[in-house]
Design a protein around this motif. Sequence first.
Motif, PDB file in Angstrom:
ATOM      1  N   GLY A 293       0.826  -1.194   0.000  1.00  0.00           N
ATOM      2  CA  GLY A 293       0.000   0.000   0.000  1.00  0.00           C
ATOM      3  C   GLY A 293       0.861   1.244   0.000  1.00  0.00           C
ATOM      4  O   GLY A 293       1.880   1.330   0.676  1.00  0.00           O
ATOM      5  N   ALA A 294       0.465   2.238  -0.786  1.00  0.00           N
ATOM      6  CA  ALA A 294       1.299   3.427  -0.952  1.00  0.00           C
ATOM      7  C   ALA A 294       1.455   4.215   0.338  1.00  0.00           C
ATOM      8  O   ALA A 294       2.376   5.014   0.465  1.00  0.00           O
ATOM      9  N   ASN A 295       0.568   3.976   1.296  1.00  0.00           N
ATOM     10  CA  ASN A 295       0.697   4.685   2.565  1.00  0.00           C
ATOM     11  C   ASN A 295       1.933   4.237   3.337  1.00  0.00           C
ATOM     12  O   ASN A 295       2.421   4.940   4.219  1.00  0.00           O
ATOM     13  N   ASN A 296       2.422   3.034   3.033  1.00  0.00           N
ATOM     14  CA  ASN A 296       3.520   2.462   3.816  1.00  0.00           C
ATOM     15  C   ASN A 296       4.840   2.391   3.060  1.00  0.00           C
ATOM     16  O   ASN A 296       5.864   2.049   3.647  1.00  0.00           O
ATOM     17  N   VAL A 297       4.833   2.699   1.772  1.00  0.00           N
ATOM     18  CA  VAL A 297       6.025   2.509   0.964  1.00  0.00           C
ATOM     19  C   VAL A 297       6.537   3.863   0.483  1.00  0.00           C
ATOM     20  O   VAL A 297       5.835   4.599  -0.193  1.00  0.00           O
ATOM     21  N   THR A 298       7.768   4.165   0.820  1.00  0.00           N
ATOM     22  CA  THR A 298       8.392   5.415   0.381  1.00  0.00           C
ATOM     23  C   THR A 298       9.105   5.197  -0.950  1.00  0.00           C
ATOM     24  O   THR A 298       9.336   4.055  -1.377  1.00  0.00           O
ATOM     25  N   GLU A 299       9.473   6.298  -1.575  1.00  0.00           N
ATOM     26  CA  GLU A 299      10.187   6.186  -2.835  1.00  0.00           C
ATOM     27  C   GLU A 299      11.547   5.522  -2.643  1.00  0.00           C
ATOM     28  O   GLU A 299      12.072   4.871  -3.554  1.00  0.00           O
ATOM     29  N   ILE A 300      12.117   5.639  -1.428  1.00  0.00           N
ATOM     30  CA  ILE A 300      13.403   4.975  -1.156  1.00  0.00           C
ATOM     31  C   ILE A 300      13.230   3.463  -1.171  1.00  0.00           C
ATOM     32  O   ILE A 300      14.075   2.729  -1.689  1.00  0.00           O
ATOM     33  N   VAL A 301      12.112   2.990  -0.600  1.00  0.00           N
ATOM     34  CA  VAL A 301      11.844   1.547  -0.570  1.00  0.00           C
ATOM     35  C   VAL A 301      11.672   1.018  -1.990  1.00  0.00           C
ATOM     36  O   VAL A 301      12.186  -0.057  -2.336  1.00  0.00           O
ATOM     37  N   ILE A 302      10.945   1.758  -2.811  1.00  0.00           N
ATOM     38  CA  ILE A 302      10.756   1.320  -4.201  1.00  0.00           C
ATOM     39  C   ILE A 302      12.098   1.215  -4.917  1.00  0.00           C
ATOM     40  O   ILE A 302      12.382   0.229  -5.599  1.00  0.00           O
TER      41      ILE A 302
ATOM     42  N   HIS B 261      -2.948   8.466  -6.495  1.00  0.00           N
ATOM     43  CA  HIS B 261      -2.727   9.144  -5.217  1.00  0.00           C
ATOM     44  C   HIS B 261      -1.256   9.179  -4.819  1.00  0.00           C
ATOM     45  O   HIS B 261      -0.836  10.032  -4.045  1.00  0.00           O
ATOM     46  N   TYR B 262      -0.455   8.250  -5.349  1.00  0.00           N
ATOM     47  CA  TYR B 262       0.920   8.139  -4.858  1.00  0.00           C
ATOM     48  C   TYR B 262       1.756   9.353  -5.242  1.00  0.00           C
ATOM     49  O   TYR B 262       2.293  10.065  -4.381  1.00  0.00           O
ATOM     50  N   LEU B 263       1.896   9.610  -6.531  1.00  0.00           N
ATOM     51  CA  LEU B 263       2.715  10.742  -6.981  1.00  0.00           C
ATOM     52  C   LEU B 263       2.069  12.070  -6.596  1.00  0.00           C
ATOM     53  O   LEU B 263       2.747  13.022  -6.199  1.00  0.00           O
TER      54      LEU B 263
ATOM     55  N   VAL C  84       7.620  14.414 -11.523  1.00  0.00           N
ATOM     56  CA  VAL C  84       7.414  13.462 -12.607  1.00  0.00           C
ATOM     57  C   VAL C  84       8.686  12.673 -12.890  1.00  0.00           C
ATOM     58  O   VAL C  84       8.643  11.500 -13.272  1.00  0.00           O
ATOM     59  N   THR C  85       9.819  13.284 -12.647  1.00  0.00           N
ATOM     60  CA  THR C  85      11.102  12.619 -12.932  1.00  0.00           C
ATOM     61  C   THR C  85      11.338  11.399 -12.045  1.00  0.00           C
ATOM     62  O   THR C  85      12.136  10.534 -12.392  1.00  0.00           O
ATOM     63  N   SER C  86      10.659  11.328 -10.889  1.00  0.00           N
ATOM     64  CA  SER C  86      10.809  10.157 -10.024  1.00  0.00           C
ATOM     65  C   SER C  86      10.353   8.896 -10.743  1.00  0.00           C
ATOM     66  O   SER C  86      11.031   7.857 -10.715  1.00  0.00           O
ATOM     67  N   LEU C  87       9.191   8.967 -11.401  1.00  0.00           N
ATOM     68  CA  LEU C  87       8.688   7.814 -12.154  1.00  0.00           C
ATOM     69  C   LEU C  87       9.621   7.475 -13.301  1.00  0.00           C
ATOM     70  O   LEU C  87       9.928   6.305 -13.541  1.00  0.00           O
ATOM     71  N   ASP C  88      10.110   8.486 -13.995  1.00  0.00           N
ATOM     72  CA  ASP C  88      11.013   8.243 -15.116  1.00  0.00           C
ATOM     73  C   ASP C  88      12.279   7.538 -14.644  1.00  0.00           C
ATOM     74  O   ASP C  88      12.809   6.643 -15.315  1.00  0.00           O
TER      75      ASP C  88
ATOM     76  N   PRO D 128       6.337   9.514 -19.399  1.00  0.00           N
ATOM     77  CA  PRO D 128       7.796   9.375 -19.254  1.00  0.00           C
ATOM     78  C   PRO D 128       8.460   8.931 -20.556  1.00  0.00           C
ATOM     79  O   PRO D 128       7.950   8.049 -21.256  1.00  0.00           O
ATOM     80  N   ALA D 129       9.577   9.523 -20.857  1.00  0.00           N
ATOM     81  CA  ALA D 129      10.305   9.156 -22.079  1.00  0.00           C
ATOM     82  C   ALA D 129      10.771   7.707 -22.038  1.00  0.00           C
ATOM     83  O   ALA D 129      10.898   7.045 -23.072  1.00  0.00           O
ATOM     84  N   SER D 130      10.979   7.187 -20.814  1.00  0.00           N
ATOM     85  CA  SER D 130      11.474   5.815 -20.668  1.00  0.00           C
ATOM     86  C   SER D 130      10.450   4.761 -21.058  1.00  0.00           C
ATOM     87  O   SER D 130      10.786   3.577 -21.172  1.00  0.00           O
TER      88      SER D 130
END
Length: 469
Positions: free
Chosen positions: A80-89, A108-110, A117-121, A155-157
């Motif tokens: 669940g996005a409430n418990n997972v940080t971008e560092i964990v991903i 809701h996450y981003l 937006v660059t985080s997803l890329d 994302p370009a990727s």
Amino acid sequence: MAMVSGAKRRRGLEGEEEEEDEERLDRISRLPDGVLGDIVALLPTNDGARTQVLSSRWRHIWRSAPLNIDLDINPDYPLGANNVTEIVISRILSSHQGPCRRFSIPEHYLHYRGLPVTSLDGWLESPALDRLQELEFHYGRPRLSKLALPLPPPPASVHRFSSTLRAVSFGGCGFTDGNNASGLHFPVLNQLSLSDVRFLESSLRALLSACPVLQSLLLMGSIGFPRVQIASQTLRSIGVRSSCGPMNLQLQHLIIEDAPCLERLLCFDCFCKGITISVISAPELLVLGPRSPRLQFGTTVFQGSGLVSLKMVMHSVKVLSLSEERLSLDVVIGYMKCFPYLERLYIQTKMAGEKNVWCRKYRNLIGTLDIRLKKIVLAGYRGNTSHVNFAKFFVLNARMLESMRLELCIAKPSPSNAWIDKQYRLLQTKNKASRDMQLDFASDYGLYLTYSFFRPEQVHDLSTADPFP
């Protein structure tokens, strides 16, 4: 000493028996690594990770099994996005040794974390995603004050997955410069969802053309222009779900120009009141519903309270789902005239409905109307005169009917036996036209939930011919 040795031998024998019992119970662990990896891949991410504690046999399975990262908003869902940080991903993507099958970042996450937006890329550039098959992301819905501003491009990727992606969902992004869509190519893509996006009409045509084997398409929320015309030789399922917002950005008219393989056409929720659906050519259409306020098959038109004109009959439609404020037998008979081979009928109603008196009105029709219905589900049944008359029409005239389920408009308390017995008498079930018909009353209101809480799998899951319960 002999007694001690005997006790040790007994304990040793007991231990061996326990190990044998455990081995007999844990037959799953004996399966090959490839099979275990497939099992773990089907589990939610955290459950799959927890299999490492089962035994040493399982410790390496999760790290090499195909990974599904799905940051669903449901708190019971492991990642669940409430418990997972971008560092964990980032840590998961860098440490996992196996391929990643699915990567899903919901709206809701981003948006609510305020991530750029660059985080997803950056995540999509990870080598762990090299053979990605399913991608879902949503940048978030823009505020009303910012609706006029351009949305960020995808994302370009995404381009690097063109040869492997089989399911894609784009959300909250824009394809308005033309290059964003024309540069994409998905030769093996089966499922495409577009939610709160901005397209030029030419850009949408370019994207659909870039998916030569596309089977299911879902359009949700705004798409940037009011009129979509679809011609596809491969699409088997199309779903539309509208939302509130400026009319110039909302889908108002969906035209199925040429879809020789189309089997399923679904229009969801109360926001679809402004959508007109025109079907010019869809000879294999099997499933239709919940209906649009204005529906046109060639020169046959349904509008508002029912059939306006009947000049075209479609023999292919077997499953029909209707969402009617007021239950109307006239509306349903109009559909049966247009779809004479209809076999399954699902109806949700919210109010008492019309009188639905039919004995004299349809006296001449009953002898000529070939009712082929095998299953009827009516959600919101009240047991009043209107609803009884409606259901009784089919009890007494549908000779091929196998089941009728009447889902009550209140879940609790359950109706009394006396009330149920009275309904059987009012419906005249002793005089039923079909000997095989089974009549059931349900209080869970399950069909109501089907319409209230939209499920994309009704559009994308083509493993069953009937997407309704």
